[in-house]
Design a protein around this motif. Structure first.
Motif, PDB file in Angstrom:
ATOM      1  N   ARG A 197     -38.892 -12.073  -8.513  1.00  0.00           N
ATOM      2  CA  ARG A 197     -37.551 -11.540  -8.274  1.00  0.00           C
ATOM      3  C   ARG A 197     -36.844 -12.338  -7.178  1.00  0.00           C
ATOM      4  O   ARG A 197     -35.638 -12.635  -7.276  1.00  0.00           O
ATOM      5  CB  ARG A 197     -37.650 -10.066  -7.904  1.00  0.00           C
ATOM      6  CG  ARG A 197     -36.329  -9.336  -7.905  1.00  0.00           C
ATOM      7  CD  ARG A 197     -36.540  -7.832  -7.760  1.00  0.00           C
ATOM      8  NE  ARG A 197     -37.159  -7.273  -8.962  1.00  0.00           N
ATOM      9  CZ  ARG A 197     -38.340  -6.668  -8.984  1.00  0.00           C
ATOM     10  NH1 ARG A 197     -39.042  -6.566  -7.867  1.00  0.00           N
ATOM     11  NH2 ARG A 197     -38.820  -6.179 -10.103  1.00  0.00           N
ATOM     12  N   ARG A 198     -37.581 -12.721  -6.153  1.00  0.00           N
ATOM     13  CA  ARG A 198     -36.998 -13.528  -5.086  1.00  0.00           C
ATOM     14  C   ARG A 198     -36.679 -14.935  -5.569  1.00  0.00           C
ATOM     15  O   ARG A 198     -35.669 -15.526  -5.172  1.00  0.00           O
ATOM     16  CB  ARG A 198     -37.954 -13.573  -3.891  1.00  0.00           C
ATOM     17  CG  ARG A 198     -38.219 -12.213  -3.266  1.00  0.00           C
ATOM     18  CD  ARG A 198     -38.924 -12.324  -1.944  1.00  0.00           C
ATOM     19  NE  ARG A 198     -38.096 -13.015  -0.961  1.00  0.00           N
ATOM     20  CZ  ARG A 198     -38.462 -13.224   0.303  1.00  0.00           C
ATOM     21  NH1 ARG A 198     -39.644 -12.800   0.710  1.00  0.00           N
ATOM     22  NH2 ARG A 198     -37.674 -13.854   1.137  1.00  0.00           N
ATOM     23  N   ILE A 200     -35.802 -15.744  -8.604  1.00  0.00           N
ATOM     24  CA  ILE A 200     -34.593 -15.637  -9.420  1.00  0.00           C
ATOM     25  C   ILE A 200     -33.358 -15.583  -8.533  1.00  0.00           C
ATOM     26  O   ILE A 200     -32.363 -16.287  -8.774  1.00  0.00           O
ATOM     27  CB  ILE A 200     -34.671 -14.400 -10.337  1.00  0.00           C
ATOM     28  CG1 ILE A 200     -35.748 -14.598 -11.406  1.00  0.00           C
ATOM     29  CG2 ILE A 200     -33.318 -14.128 -10.986  1.00  0.00           C
ATOM     30  CD1 ILE A 200     -35.981 -13.369 -12.267  1.00  0.00           C
ATOM     31  N   ASP A 201     -33.417 -14.763  -7.501  1.00  0.00           N
ATOM     32  CA  ASP A 201     -32.262 -14.647  -6.595  1.00  0.00           C
ATOM     33  C   ASP A 201     -31.930 -15.985  -5.954  1.00  0.00           C
ATOM     34  O   ASP A 201     -30.753 -16.385  -5.899  1.00  0.00           O
ATOM     35  CB  ASP A 201     -32.546 -13.606  -5.509  1.00  0.00           C
ATOM     36  CG  ASP A 201     -32.594 -12.184  -6.057  1.00  0.00           C
ATOM     37  OD1 ASP A 201     -32.096 -11.973  -7.180  1.00  0.00           O
ATOM     38  OD2 ASP A 201     -33.151 -11.292  -5.372  1.00  0.00           O
ATOM     39  N   ARG A 202     -32.962 -16.683  -5.484  1.00  0.00           N
ATOM     40  CA  ARG A 202     -32.726 -17.961  -4.786  1.00  0.00           C
ATOM     41  C   ARG A 202     -32.176 -19.014  -5.751  1.00  0.00           C
ATOM     42  O   ARG A 202     -31.234 -19.748  -5.415  1.00  0.00           O
ATOM     43  CB  ARG A 202     -34.034 -18.451  -4.157  1.00  0.00           C
ATOM     44  CG  ARG A 202     -33.928 -19.767  -3.384  1.00  0.00           C
ATOM     45  CD  ARG A 202     -33.092 -19.621  -2.128  1.00  0.00           C
ATOM     46  NE  ARG A 202     -32.972 -20.887  -1.419  1.00  0.00           N
ATOM     47  CZ  ARG A 202     -33.767 -21.285  -0.420  1.00  0.00           C
ATOM     48  NH1 ARG A 202     -34.749 -20.482  -0.014  1.00  0.00           N
ATOM     49  NH2 ARG A 202     -33.585 -22.441   0.179  1.00  0.00           N
ATOM     50  N   ASN A 203     -32.719 -19.104  -6.941  1.00  0.00           N
ATOM     51  CA  ASN A 203     -32.250 -20.099  -7.900  1.00  0.00           C
ATOM     52  C   ASN A 203     -30.870 -19.744  -8.449  1.00  0.00           C
ATOM     53  O   ASN A 203     -30.064 -20.633  -8.727  1.00  0.00           O
ATOM     54  CB  ASN A 203     -33.260 -20.250  -9.038  1.00  0.00           C
ATOM     55  CG  ASN A 203     -34.466 -21.079  -8.648  1.00  0.00           C
ATOM     56  OD1 ASN A 203     -34.450 -22.304  -8.708  1.00  0.00           O
ATOM     57  ND2 ASN A 203     -35.542 -20.418  -8.215  1.00  0.00           N
ATOM     58  N   ARG A 204     -30.592 -18.451  -8.580  1.00  0.00           N
ATOM     59  CA  ARG A 204     -29.256 -18.037  -9.015  1.00  0.00           C
ATOM     60  C   ARG A 204     -28.215 -18.414  -7.961  1.00  0.00           C
ATOM     61  O   ARG A 204     -27.126 -18.922  -8.290  1.00  0.00           O
ATOM     62  CB  ARG A 204     -29.231 -16.540  -9.290  1.00  0.00           C
ATOM     63  CG  ARG A 204     -27.872 -16.063  -9.806  1.00  0.00           C
ATOM     64  CD  ARG A 204     -27.863 -14.565 -10.073  1.00  0.00           C
ATOM     65  NE  ARG A 204     -28.669 -14.232 -11.239  1.00  0.00           N
ATOM     66  CZ  ARG A 204     -29.706 -13.416 -11.245  1.00  0.00           C
ATOM     67  NH1 ARG A 204     -30.113 -12.873 -10.096  1.00  0.00           N
ATOM     68  NH2 ARG A 204     -30.369 -13.156 -12.347  1.00  0.00           N
ATOM     69  N   GLN A 205     -28.544 -18.183  -6.690  1.00  0.00           N
ATOM     70  CA  GLN A 205     -27.636 -18.548  -5.609  1.00  0.00           C
ATOM     71  C   GLN A 205     -27.379 -20.047  -5.578  1.00  0.00           C
ATOM     72  O   GLN A 205     -26.293 -20.492  -5.197  1.00  0.00           O
ATOM     73  CB  GLN A 205     -28.207 -18.087  -4.265  1.00  0.00           C
ATOM     74  CG  GLN A 205     -28.248 -16.581  -4.083  1.00  0.00           C
ATOM     75  CD  GLN A 205     -29.019 -16.159  -2.843  1.00  0.00           C
ATOM     76  OE1 GLN A 205     -29.441 -17.007  -2.039  1.00  0.00           O
ATOM     77  NE2 GLN A 205     -29.223 -14.861  -2.673  1.00  0.00           N
ATOM     78  N   SER A 215     -33.988 -12.251 -15.846  1.00  0.00           N
ATOM     79  CA  SER A 215     -34.504 -11.021 -15.250  1.00  0.00           C
ATOM     80  C   SER A 215     -36.018 -11.072 -15.191  1.00  0.00           C
ATOM     81  O   SER A 215     -36.657 -11.960 -15.775  1.00  0.00           O
ATOM     82  CB  SER A 215     -34.056  -9.799 -16.054  1.00  0.00           C
ATOM     83  OG  SER A 215     -34.577  -9.849 -17.372  1.00  0.00           O
TER      84      SER A 215
END
Length: 339
Positions: A197-198, A200-205, A215
């Motif tokens: 989950r982390r 995904i957040d970092r790569n999305r940012q 997801s």
């Protein structure tokens, strides 16, 4: 071996031995809130936890199945470079260390992974669903991620990675390189999913995913509610080196069959590991899936394999290090399926 009260030999239970040491160290474990407690000084507590760590390691190494699975003398096919990233945010006081995994042969693609996953927790070792993928990027996962980059044109619609461990590197690469609608990154271990989950957040940012919906969630192959919630949803399901656990092999076959869209395809990368790959293929055929096995699916991976075999490297064991590619479909496979 231990002997019971009747003098007969009795096999030691690794979990029991570990729990015994845990019970002995209960006071040490509870002394985190106080520098000095009834158990003595912090040095004593530290020594006891060191002993516990040694017990865990020793019991793991004494297990023949773990020896078969966990040998990592050969660590990589050198398909990705690693670059440590230094945070520029002075307010970031976490111990997280991030690395950039960049494809050597497709350098336009890279993913950000979290390198420091924190300390080992004893209760997770004893009670968590399979922990084998929780430590690092294994060769099969590395190869599958590389293959996904090379064959990015074959991915479409919805994609799911099963048993992706702490990184789900291959699934991340699909989300980054392919024109797909959605990617689900899954594992049966909650700690793995927390880490993914982390990621995904970092790569999305970092703007890695474009319009692809990415997801993550816990998916246990033997959990009916997990599988039924996703049934028939995916155009491609993939997993790497997930075939060696006897108690979950049939569940994995069933999960793949049920998660696939009627015209979908599964990609499974796994070494022989004795009879484990053959047993998986047999179960898949019994479930009505069409199977195709590929040994030479990528020139770079094959070249490394041939070189290691030819030079007789002691670090390399084809049986546990070279992943074969298994494709599975619900109907006959076109000749050009993986071309």
């Amino acid at each position: 071996m231990e002997r019971n009260s009747t003098g007969t030999a009795e096999k030691s239970d690794p979990a029991s031995a570990v729990r015994r040491h845990i019970n002995e160290d209960t006071c040490a474990a509870n002394s985190h809130s106080s520098l000095v407690g009834t158990c003595g000084t912090p040095d004593v507590a530290r020594a006891r936890w060191t002993l516990l760590r040694q017990v865990l390691r020793q019991k793991q190494m004494d297990n023949p199945e773990v020896k078969q699975v966990s040998v990592r003398r050969f660590a990589t096919f050198d398909l990705f470079s690693r670059k440590r990233l230094v945070t520029q945010d002075p307010s970031d006081t976490s111990d997280d260390q991030w690395v950039e995994y960049r494809s050597v042969y497709f350098p336009e693609y890279s993913a950000l992974l979290r390198d420091n996953l924190g300390p080992l927790r004893v209760d997770e070792v004893l009670n968590s669903f399979d922990n084998t993928g929780n430590v690092c990027v294994w060769p099969s996962e590395e190869v599958m991620a590389h293959y996904c980059l090379q064959k990015h044109h074959m991915f479409k619609g919805a994609v799911c990675e099963l048993g992706g461990g702490m990184t789900c590197l291959a699934g991340l690469m699909v989300a980054i390189c392919a024109d797909v609608k959605e990617v689900l990154l899954s594992d049966g271990n909650e700690k793995s999913i927390q880490n993914v989950r982390r990621l995904i957040d970092r790569n999305r940012q970092a703007g890695k995913f474009g319009s692809t919906h990415v997801s993550t969630r816990v998916v246990r192959w033997d959990c009916e509610s997990d599988i039924s919630a996703l049934e028939g949803h995916f155009d491609i399901v993939m997993c790497a080196d997930c075939l060696f656990l006897d108690q979950y092999r049939a569940s994995l076959v069933d999960a793949i069959r049920r998660l696939l869209h009627p015209n979908g395809m599964a990609l499974v990368f796994a070494p022989l590991r004795g009879e484990t790959l053959g047993l998986f293929c047999h179960l898949a055929e019994q479930a009505g899936l069409c199977i195709s096995q590929h040994q030479q699916y990528d020139a770079h991976v094959w070249d490394v394999h041939v070189k290691m075999v030819r030079e007789g490297k002691e670090a390399y064991d084809e049986n546990i290090h070279y992943p074969l590619l298994i494709t599975l479909t619900k109907g006959p496979q076109p000749v050009s399926l993986t071309q």
